[in-house]
Design a protein around this motif. Sequence first.
Motif, PDB file in Angstrom:
ATOM      1  N   ALA A 147       0.217  -1.081   0.068  1.00 16.15           N
ATOM      2  CA  ALA A 147       0.036  -0.429   0.130  1.00 16.15           C
ATOM      3  C   ALA A 147       1.388   1.863  -0.182  1.00 16.15           C
ATOM      4  O   ALA A 147       0.165   2.324  -0.456  1.00 16.15           O
ATOM      5  CB  ALA A 147      -0.713   0.083   0.916  1.00 16.15           C
ATOM      6  N   ALA A 148       1.975   1.716   1.047  1.00 11.77           N
ATOM      7  CA  ALA A 148       2.550   2.338   0.962  1.00 11.77           C
ATOM      8  C   ALA A 148       3.576   2.658  -0.820  1.00 11.77           C
ATOM      9  O   ALA A 148       3.809   4.022  -0.799  1.00 11.77           O
ATOM     10  CB  ALA A 148       3.661   2.074   1.907  1.00 11.77           C
ATOM     11  N   ASN A 149       3.953   2.050  -1.318  1.00 12.72           N
ATOM     12  CA  ASN A 149       4.624   1.891  -2.415  1.00 12.72           C
ATOM     13  C   ASN A 149       3.097   2.435  -3.652  1.00 12.72           C
ATOM     14  O   ASN A 149       4.204   3.259  -4.556  1.00 12.72           O
ATOM     15  CB  ASN A 149       4.890   0.305  -2.917  1.00 12.72           C
ATOM     16  N   LEU A 150       1.893   2.433  -3.108  1.00 12.78           N
ATOM     17  CA  LEU A 150       1.157   2.631  -4.177  1.00 12.78           C
ATOM     18  C   LEU A 150       0.692   4.103  -4.041  1.00 12.78           C
ATOM     19  O   LEU A 150       0.319   4.673  -5.088  1.00 12.78           O
ATOM     20  CB  LEU A 150      -0.128   1.979  -4.311  1.00 12.78           C
ATOM     21  N   VAL A 151       0.628   4.697  -3.236  1.00 10.87           N
ATOM     22  CA  VAL A 151       0.093   5.651  -2.350  1.00 10.87           C
ATOM     23  C   VAL A 151       0.840   7.071  -3.641  1.00 10.87           C
ATOM     24  O   VAL A 151       0.271   8.258  -3.876  1.00 10.87           O
ATOM     25  CB  VAL A 151       0.681   6.592  -1.336  1.00 10.87           C
ATOM     26  N   PRO A 152       2.336   7.481  -3.326  1.00 10.71           N
ATOM     27  CA  PRO A 152       2.627   8.036  -4.106  1.00 10.71           C
ATOM     28  C   PRO A 152       1.897   8.267  -5.678  1.00 10.71           C
ATOM     29  O   PRO A 152       1.886   9.760  -6.438  1.00 10.71           O
ATOM     30  CB  PRO A 152       4.470   7.491  -4.777  1.00 10.71           C
ATOM     31  N   GLY A 153       1.665   7.199  -6.748  1.00  8.57           N
ATOM     32  CA  GLY A 153       1.254   6.914  -8.120  1.00  8.57           C
ATOM     33  C   GLY A 153      -0.151   7.747  -7.839  1.00  8.57           C
ATOM     34  O   GLY A 153      -0.391   7.258  -9.203  1.00  8.57           O
ATOM     35  N   LEU A 154      -0.804   7.743  -7.229  1.00  9.13           N
ATOM     36  CA  LEU A 154      -3.078   7.550  -6.965  1.00  9.13           C
ATOM     37  C   LEU A 154      -2.964   9.302  -6.636  1.00  9.13           C
ATOM     38  O   LEU A 154      -2.443  10.105  -6.038  1.00  9.13           O
ATOM     39  CB  LEU A 154      -2.533   6.877  -6.268  1.00  9.13           C
ATOM     40  N   PRO A 155      -4.246   9.801  -7.384  1.00  8.25           N
ATOM     41  CA  PRO A 155      -4.847  11.019  -7.206  1.00  8.25           C
ATOM     42  C   PRO A 155      -5.131  11.082  -5.752  1.00  8.25           C
ATOM     43  O   PRO A 155      -5.926  10.061  -5.427  1.00  8.25           O
ATOM     44  CB  PRO A 155      -5.603  11.250  -7.684  1.00  8.25           C
TER      45      PRO A 155
END
Length: 147
Positions: A117-125
């Motif tokens: 989840a943490a790895n995915l956060v930066p690329g999400l709106p």
Amino acid sequence: MLRWIAAAPAVAALTACGTGSDEPDQLLPLAAAAKADAALADAIARTHSGLAETARELAAARTAHATALQREIDRLAPRDPEDPPSVPDPAPKKAPSSASAAADALRTAAREGQQQAANLVPGLPGYRAGLVASISAGCACLQEVLG
């Protein structure tokens, strides 16, 4: 020209609501992992009475994560209610035979869920980043409970 400028916020709002892409939703793997973690925790709760309470807590949390993610996936890509969920239920899980291995499996599931989840956060709106960040934080809390 004035009409175009006046319509710009509406166009921006409409494009922000959709993914605009033929690529699979970025939340699908995260939702699948949450469902798999919940299934593993349920299997451990049934097999190891000493871990049952903790495993049930992890299962409930990861089920809630999967549900929230599925709602968000469906919000951006509505599906016919007759269709199956875009994130299928995982195959039945078998608990590790020893309580020690089962406890390690729970800790690993929480740690990997938090990292994924943490790895995915930066690329999400915006909203999606908040949703996934809260899931990451939830998994971090589960790690503390599991020790």
